[in-house]
Design an enzyme around this catalytic site. Sequence first.
Site, PDB file in Angstrom:
ATOM      1  N   GLY A 239       0.716  -0.682  -0.509  1.00 26.82           N
ATOM      2  CA  GLY A 239       0.248  -0.146  -0.269  1.00 26.82           C
ATOM      3  C   GLY A 239       1.150   0.909  -0.047  1.00 26.82           C
ATOM      4  O   GLY A 239       0.076   2.755   0.339  1.00 26.82           O
ATOM      5  N   GLU A 273       3.856  -6.417   2.121  1.00 35.27           N
ATOM      6  CA  GLU A 273       3.370  -6.660   0.984  1.00 35.27           C
ATOM      7  C   GLU A 273       3.566  -5.731  -0.170  1.00 35.27           C
ATOM      8  O   GLU A 273       2.873  -5.528  -1.079  1.00 35.27           O
ATOM      9  CB  GLU A 273       2.118  -7.198   0.601  1.00 35.27           C
ATOM     10  CG  GLU A 273       2.350  -8.855   1.890  1.00 35.27           C
ATOM     11  CD  GLU A 273       0.523  -8.906   2.035  1.00 35.27           C
ATOM     12  OE1 GLU A 273      -0.336  -8.663   1.375  1.00 35.27           O
ATOM     13  OE2 GLU A 273       0.189  -9.918   3.108  1.00 35.27           O
ATOM     14  N   PRO A 274       4.597  -5.118  -0.260  1.00 35.13           N
ATOM     15  CA  PRO A 274       5.147  -4.021  -0.945  1.00 35.13           C
ATOM     16  C   PRO A 274       5.110  -4.045  -2.821  1.00 35.13           C
ATOM     17  O   PRO A 274       5.746  -5.319  -3.348  1.00 35.13           O
ATOM     18  CB  PRO A 274       6.189  -3.338  -1.398  1.00 35.13           C
ATOM     19  CG  PRO A 274       7.019  -3.829   0.548  1.00 35.13           C
ATOM     20  CD  PRO A 274       6.049  -5.404   0.131  1.00 35.13           C
ATOM     21  N   CYS A 342      -9.390   1.822 -29.643  1.00 33.67           N
ATOM     22  CA  CYS A 342     -11.090   2.729 -30.497  1.00 33.67           C
ATOM     23  C   CYS A 342     -11.491   3.073 -29.444  1.00 33.67           C
ATOM     24  O   CYS A 342     -12.665   2.470 -29.540  1.00 33.67           O
ATOM     25  CB  CYS A 342     -11.837   1.947 -31.596  1.00 33.67           C
ATOM     26  SG  CYS A 342     -10.809   1.610 -32.977  1.00 33.67           S
TER      27      CYS A 342
HETATM   28  N1  LLP Z   1      -1.374  -7.255  -0.544  1.00 35.87           N
HETATM   29  C1  LLP Z   1      -2.401  -6.962  -1.344  1.00 35.87           C
HETATM   30  C2  LLP Z   1      -3.086  -8.280  -0.474  1.00 35.87           C
HETATM   31  C3  LLP Z   1      -3.178  -6.642  -2.329  1.00 35.87           C
HETATM   32  O1  LLP Z   1      -4.030  -6.263  -2.629  1.00 35.87           O
HETATM   33  C4  LLP Z   1      -1.917  -5.734  -2.830  1.00 35.87           C
HETATM   34  C5  LLP Z   1      -2.799  -5.034  -4.015  1.00 35.87           C
HETATM   35  C6  LLP Z   1      -0.430  -5.543  -2.402  1.00 35.87           C
HETATM   36  C7  LLP Z   1      -0.402  -6.068  -1.542  1.00 35.87           C
HETATM   37  C8  LLP Z   1       0.571  -4.950  -2.797  1.00 35.87           C
HETATM   38  O2  LLP Z   1      -0.555  -3.287  -3.054  1.00 35.87           O
HETATM   39  P1  LLP Z   1       1.244  -2.500  -2.901  1.00 35.87           P
HETATM   40  O3  LLP Z   1       2.277  -2.204  -2.455  1.00 35.87           O
HETATM   41  O4  LLP Z   1       1.166  -2.139  -4.557  1.00 35.87           O
HETATM   42  O5  LLP Z   1      -0.069  -1.150  -2.711  1.00 35.87           O
HETATM   43  N2  LLP Z   1      -4.611  -1.750 -10.083  1.00 35.87           N
HETATM   44  C9  LLP Z   1      -4.455  -0.593  -9.392  1.00 35.87           C
HETATM   45  C10 LLP Z   1      -3.358  -1.410  -7.774  1.00 35.87           C
HETATM   46  C11 LLP Z   1      -4.325  -2.197  -7.092  1.00 35.87           C
HETATM   47  C12 LLP Z   1      -3.654  -3.292  -6.268  1.00 35.87           C
HETATM   48  C13 LLP Z   1      -3.980  -3.914  -5.677  1.00 35.87           C
HETATM   49  N3  LLP Z   1      -3.823  -4.471  -4.002  1.00 35.87           N
HETATM   50  C14 LLP Z   1      -3.443   0.379  -9.475  1.00 35.87           C
HETATM   51  O6  LLP Z   1      -2.734   0.140 -10.756  1.00 35.87           O
HETATM   52  O7  LLP Z   1      -3.323   1.462  -8.657  1.00 35.87           O
END
Ligand code: LLP
Length: 416
Positions: A239, A273-274, A342
């Site tokens: 996150g 979990e980055p 398109c």
């Molecule tokens: N752990 C879990 C359980 C998750 O669902 C996610 C992301 C992460 C870790 C990693 O999160 P991050 O560190 O990347 O923020 N497609 C969207 C982002 C969707 C994120 C979904 N879950 C975008 O392009 O902004």
Amino acid sequence: MDHFNYKDGELYAENLKVSDLARQYGTPLYIYSKATLTRHMKAFEDALQGKKHLICYAVKANSNLTLLSLMKSLGAGFDVVSEGELRRVLKVGADPKKIIFSGVGKTREELELAVKTGIGCINIESEPEFELLSEVCRELKLEVKAALRVNPDVDAKTHPSISTGLKSNKFGLSPDAAFELYQRMAADPYVQVSGIDCHIGSQMTSGAPIAEATEKLLTLYGRLEEAEIFVDHIDIGGGLGVTYNDETPPSPYEYMAAVLKRVGERDVAIYVEPGRAMVANAGILAARVLYLKKTEAKNFCIVDTGMSDLIRPALYNSWMNIIECNKREGDKTVYDVVGPICESDDFLGKERKLNVQQGDFIAVRGAGAYGFAMASNYNARRLPCEILVDGDKVEVIRRRQEFEELWQDEALLSFD
Ligand code: LLP
């Protein structure tokens, strides 16, 4: 900081000129920087120094095998959300003990594979999932470590599509429901209590929501301790946001400090979990300017990439930085930068000031996360090529798809 910088008006990926790479490998082209990825992993490692921890790279952000292999070599574990992602990380030789399995809808087949693999932890999101996992383990006569994903009902203050920790979201269990389920789990002969998990959202640009979520997890941790249920780790999910425009997210150090301060001396490992913070700014998407089109209403810069290669602007209205690969002297013009697909939503950026000519290359920054990973074959476009730059060396880590591959899985019935 990343390794995509200008020298004498030319954009470089580490030591290589982006326009040369674009010419050599063709466009659209995803270009990743090994030094940037390495630096980001190190920043998380440094932030967690002195505390037991596991950095589980969120594979969904970018699952290219070479990037996974690089992350593994840097010591990362992995957060997977599907059998495909699990198979990808096993393919690169990841240590099963460093893999965790998240996701709200795991199938029996996925749970079976995870258990047989000897996975590090399964993050359970509901009571029926726990029951199925327990049944699977009983049948296989294998034990597994598990955590419950808690939905702490904290507002991540991010785009609603990527906010996951509110009680109205489908994810996780309320702290009270989790407390109940932990008691069942503690009595289960196969599913072992291992952690408390959460993931409240993505692209968070302040440390406050994760601090609030941590406090809620620690309250649950205390209740569990009183009930003599002990966990060995707290997983705060992914996150952490990045700078696409003018956002000022905390550094990994500041972000983790907000968590560590609250966890204090408690004897638990911290899992994180980055995804985005690891790869977004380690990648750009290079494209060629096909046409400059002036209409009564607007100027359009039409490029050879669009929502099929990078859907974030179209899907979330995300602002992503678009820059020239070689800076020209003279005035800039305001353009909507659009793709060939398109759909009116096929844009990369609106009202951007650029000084470009037909045939020039542009680059979308911050495209390393949720870029290629969300690409599709829409409009029968081939998936783009991906390359990895390391100093002045470059490797193709995924060749451009061939046209034949677009229909190779289809039957061709004839009705003549
Ligand atoms: N752990 C879990 C359980 C998750 O669902 C996610 C992301 C992460 C870790 C990693 O999160 P991050 O560190 O990347 O923020 N497609 C969207 C982002 C969707 C994120 C979904 N879950 C975008 O392009 O902004």
